[in-house]
Design an enzyme around this catalytic site. Structure first.
Site, short mmCIF file in Angstrom:
data_model
loop_
_atom_site.label_atom_id
_atom_site.label_comp_id
_atom_site.label_asym_id
_atom_site.label_seq_id
_atom_site.Cartn_x
_atom_site.Cartn_y
_atom_site.Cartn_z
N GLU A 484 79.59 27.63 51.25
CA GLU A 484 80.70 27.37 52.68
C GLU A 484 79.16 26.43 53.73
OE1 GLU A 484 82.53 29.52 54.91
OE2 GLU A 484 84.53 29.55 53.76
N LYS A 604 74.87 30.70 52.88
CA LYS A 604 75.53 31.04 53.82
C LYS A 604 75.94 32.76 53.60
CE LYS A 604 79.64 31.96 56.75
NZ LYS A 604 81.22 30.95 57.34
#
Length: 792
Positions: A484, A604
């Site tokens: 992401e 992430k």
């Protein structure tokens, strides 16, 4: 706290939102946050009630442009019950002296107990004890018992109970600039003395809501209607040492409920025949006892206590009642408004646990996806592709609900959101279909709805793959992976990345599994499926080729997250850790500095490494062999080390996945990541996010870590495969499961021994396959196996 209770001592406004989320009570149909009944919504408290699948769509103006969002609706608040001395101020922990305060969540009982001692004038003390339940036997009932005891002189007390239809969706600070008034046409009235009702509807989805409340005590009850509230009042005379109880029983229905006509009439009828609190509690305890027997987990120490809390919240969000509903897996449970109540890929972490305890719930959750198959096919057609493209965020009808703008709280800027390009959600759905059918033996589902889902997802991947003559391989371009952080190449005008390794490898797996299903279907059903899907004769051959030729990028003798990843810059991790207390949301930090995380080798959460979460080492090597690559153990070790050093863990799922992978690799640091996964919500490691709703995928994933990860348990080829992982910090544990018609199969690992017990009577024996042998355990039999070095 103990393994069977979760307790909070004292009152601290700063902790209230976290406590409210973790003290939520629910039954799979609706849930209510653990807010104090005397407190209204403000910056400290946020009472919220949410019904599974109850959404509404509104348009807001963001950065000068209209933006449409669909939210899980905060329903009328049934909790309000406040108290005061006649003509005095209402007592709340924020306005009156609190001498002691304790909240106890009784996990076995599904009961929230609260005890508070308020200091009154003239040295008098009011002891307030409350018990709250959201009924697990009757999923449309809730009840609140409040007991008052005065210490000192006799005291008069005015008690006010209400149903409040003036609520909004305002539980997430960063959403407060968006339209949140979802309810309209609020009306209240009295049904019979002692019982009031409230009805309303959602503004655009037109879901009708009916709520009725009965107040019971040894004093007259009066009713008034102060729009948008139905109010009941009672005046009590408290004698020292004598406890007076007030019971509030509530029924909730919506027009989405099966087998009703009018939700208001259904609510009034239900509350009118509901028994008293003691009887309600008895049937509630019976239902919870049945759930715990089916899902029991025995892990010692603090880890066991947290796992039991996680299991409690999974059962409250997705209970057997959920099997009767058309709902998916809300990523933040029914516990708050973060992610707007949307359905992501979190079922990937939830269904493997449910499959082995509540397969009927797993099947219902997959039905939610099947009912939205036509919408997914329409999304694929909009891109000029065949097959089905499921949305990254789903809600009521299966359209893409991902926001196109998101707010960075650090910079205050609204930014483009490209996470709708996470097409790998389709592979997650396919994986869940396969895992459910392997665990349950549900051939009927696999041959019908499951096969239809698999075929259309496989068709989408085959049609998304383009041939690259220079590589002599197929490629999938313009996607976003699980990480992401990376949505585009540095300085690119268009979003999307090419050949995300996780996306390509899971696409190859989906294609291969779908071909297996097509080959194994009974011929009459295969013919039906081919005709219904209008499957071209050459499609299966194309799928076979694509499943063997999808490109997987490598750099420096390890798997690249996507093509070109190896050319990105290295980040000064030590420098950023020194400058910021918390770098979990590194993307927000860099954007606020005028930089972009797209420029760096920074993740992430797990992306490539998700492959090691979904597939055992042997299975993963087999997938790579099919693709024409040799995945050596050293290559995988280098891959794990590379991304482990470059991940900020900005998701509660990250610690879970890394702990699982390191445990499978039998590495000593596994427990550190397992602990982070366990503590993610209870310690609010993501900095305030738990107060907006629990992280259901992480909670269920920790349970599955014990169930499948540490035991090496796989359900495939009609057998239970076990390859236990030695984890010194968790060397003793046990659980029961349901496997292909066998209820209460018990597994226990302790002191180098693995015990497997299959309860009687009847049924076929279970084949248990270990790394060096196969044992057969029949009904009524117990097999005890010695383990050496963590392996059987």
């Amino acid at each position: 706290m103990t393994a069977r209770t979760w307790e909070y001592e004292g009152y601290d406004p700063a902790d209230e939102r976290l406590r409210e989320s973790l003290c939520t009570l629910g039954n799979g149909c609706f849930a209510t946050r653990g807010a104090l009944p005397e407190c209204a919504a403000d910056d400290v408290h946020y009472p919220g009630t949410y019904a599974a699948g109850c959404y509404n769509r509104l348009t807001s103006v963001v950065a000068g442009r209209p933006v449409e969002n669909e939210d899980m609706v905060n329903l009328p608040n049934w909790l309000p019950l406040r108290l005061r001395r006649p003509s005095g101020a209402w007592l709340t922990p924020d306005t009156a002296p609190v001498l002691t305060h304790r909240q106890t969540l009784k996990l076995d009982a599904g009961l929230l107990e609260r005890v508070t001692r308020y200091g009154l004038d003239d040295g008098r003390v009011l002891l307030l004890r409350q018990q709250r339940l959201v009924h697990m036997a009757d999923p449309h009932l809730a009840a609140l018992r409040t007991e008052f005891t005065v210490e000192g002189d006799p005291t008069e007390l005015e008690v006010e109970a209400a149903l409040d239809g003036g609520v909004t969706n305002s539980g997430v600070q960063r959403y407060r600039g968006l339209e949140g008034r979802h309810l309209t046409h609020v009306h209240t009235d009295t049904a019979v003395p002692g019982t009031v009702w409230l009805r309303c509807r959602t503004r655009t989805s037109d879901i009708r809501i009916g709520m009725a409340a009965r107040l019971t005590c040894d004093a007259p009850v009066t009713e008034t209607h102060e729009h948008p509230r139905a109010v009941q009042r009672v005046r009590l005379v408290l004698e020292p040492g004598r406890t007076v109880a007030v019971d509030k029983t509530v029924a909730l229905h919506t027009s989405r409920d099966p087998a009703i006509s009018d939700p208001l009439q259904a609510a009034v009828d239900r509350v009118s025949v509901a028994p008293g609190f003691e009887t309600l509690l008895e049937s509630h305890l019976t239902s919870w006892g049945q759930l715990w027997r089916r899902a029991e987990i025995d892990v010692p120490g603090e880890a066991g206590a947290i796992l039991r809390l996680h299991l409690f919240h999974v059962l409250q969000t997705l209970s057997p009642h959920t099997a009767d509903l058309d709902v998916g897996v809300p990523a933040r449970g029914l516990h708050g408004e973060a992610y707007r109540g949307h359905v992501f890929w979190d079922e990937l972490f939830v269904l493997p646990y449910l499959n082995l305890h509540f397969p009927e719930v797993s099947r219902a959750l997959l039905h939610y996806r099947h009912r939205r198959l036509d919408r997914a096919r329409a999304a694929a057609r909009a891109l000029g592709r065949r097959g089905a493209l499921y949305p990254w965020q789903s809600g009521s009808d299966g359209r893409e609900e991902t926001q196109r703008l998101h707010l960075n709280p650090r910079s205050g800027r609204w930014l483009p959101d490209h996470t709708h390009l996470q097409h790998h959600v389709g592979s997650a759905i396919a994986y869940n279909v396969w895992q459910y059918c392997e665990a349950s033996g549900d051939a009927e589902f696999l041959h019908t709805k499951g096969a239809e889902i698999l075929l259309q997802i496989a068709r989408f991947w085959a049609d998304s793959a383009t041939w690259d003559e220079s590589l002599r391989r197929h490629r999938i371009r313009g996607v976003v992976g699980p990480d992401e952080y990376h949505e585009a190449y540095p300085d690119a005008e268009q979003p999307g990345l090419d050949d995300n390794a996780y996306t390509n490898v899971t696409a190859a797996w989906v294609l291969a599994r779908t071909l297996d299903v097509l080959r194994d279907l009974p011929e009459p059903r295969r013919r039906e499926l081919v005709e219904r899907a209008e499957l071209d004769e050459d499609e299966p051959a194309n799928w076979e080729e694509v499943s063997r030729t999808l490109h997987v990028p490598f750099h420096d003798h390890l798997i690249s997250q996507f093509e070109g990843y190896g050319e990105l810059a290295e980040l000064d991790w030590d420098g950023y850790r020194k400058r910021y207390d918390d770098i979990r949301r590194l993307d927000r930090i860099l954007e606020a500095e005028g930089d972009s995380v797209n420029r760096y080798k920074a993740s992430k959460q797990a992306d490539v490494l998700m492959l090691g979460y979904l597939f055992s080492p042997d299975e993963l090597r087999g997938i790579f062999r099919r693709l024409g690559y040799q995945l050596e153990e050293e290559t995988w070790r280098r891959t794990v080390d590379h991304y482990l050093a470059r991940t900020s863990h900005g998701s509660t799922l990250s610690g879970l996945v890394h702990g699982w992978i390191l445990a499978r690799a039998r590495r000593s640091e596994a427990w550190l990541f397992c602990q982070e996964a366990l503590r993610g919500d209870v310690a609010d490691l993501q900095g305030g996010t738990t107060g907006e709703g629990i992280h259901l995928g992480a909670m269920a994933g920790t349970l599955d870590l014990v169930q499948r990860g540490l035991t090496g348990l796989e359900t495939r080829e009609g057998a239970l495969w076990l390859d236990p992982v030695p984890l010194p910090e968790l060397s003793s544990y046990g659980f029961s499961l349901q496997y292909q018609g066998h209820w209460g199969v018990r597994l226990r690992l302790e002191s180098g021994r693995l015990e497997i017990a299959v309860p009687p009577p009847g049924g076929l024996p279970i084949d248990v396959r270990l790394p060096d042998r196969t044992v057969c355990v029949g009904p009524g039999e117990t097999s005890r196996l010695l383990l050496a070095d963590g392996r059987a």
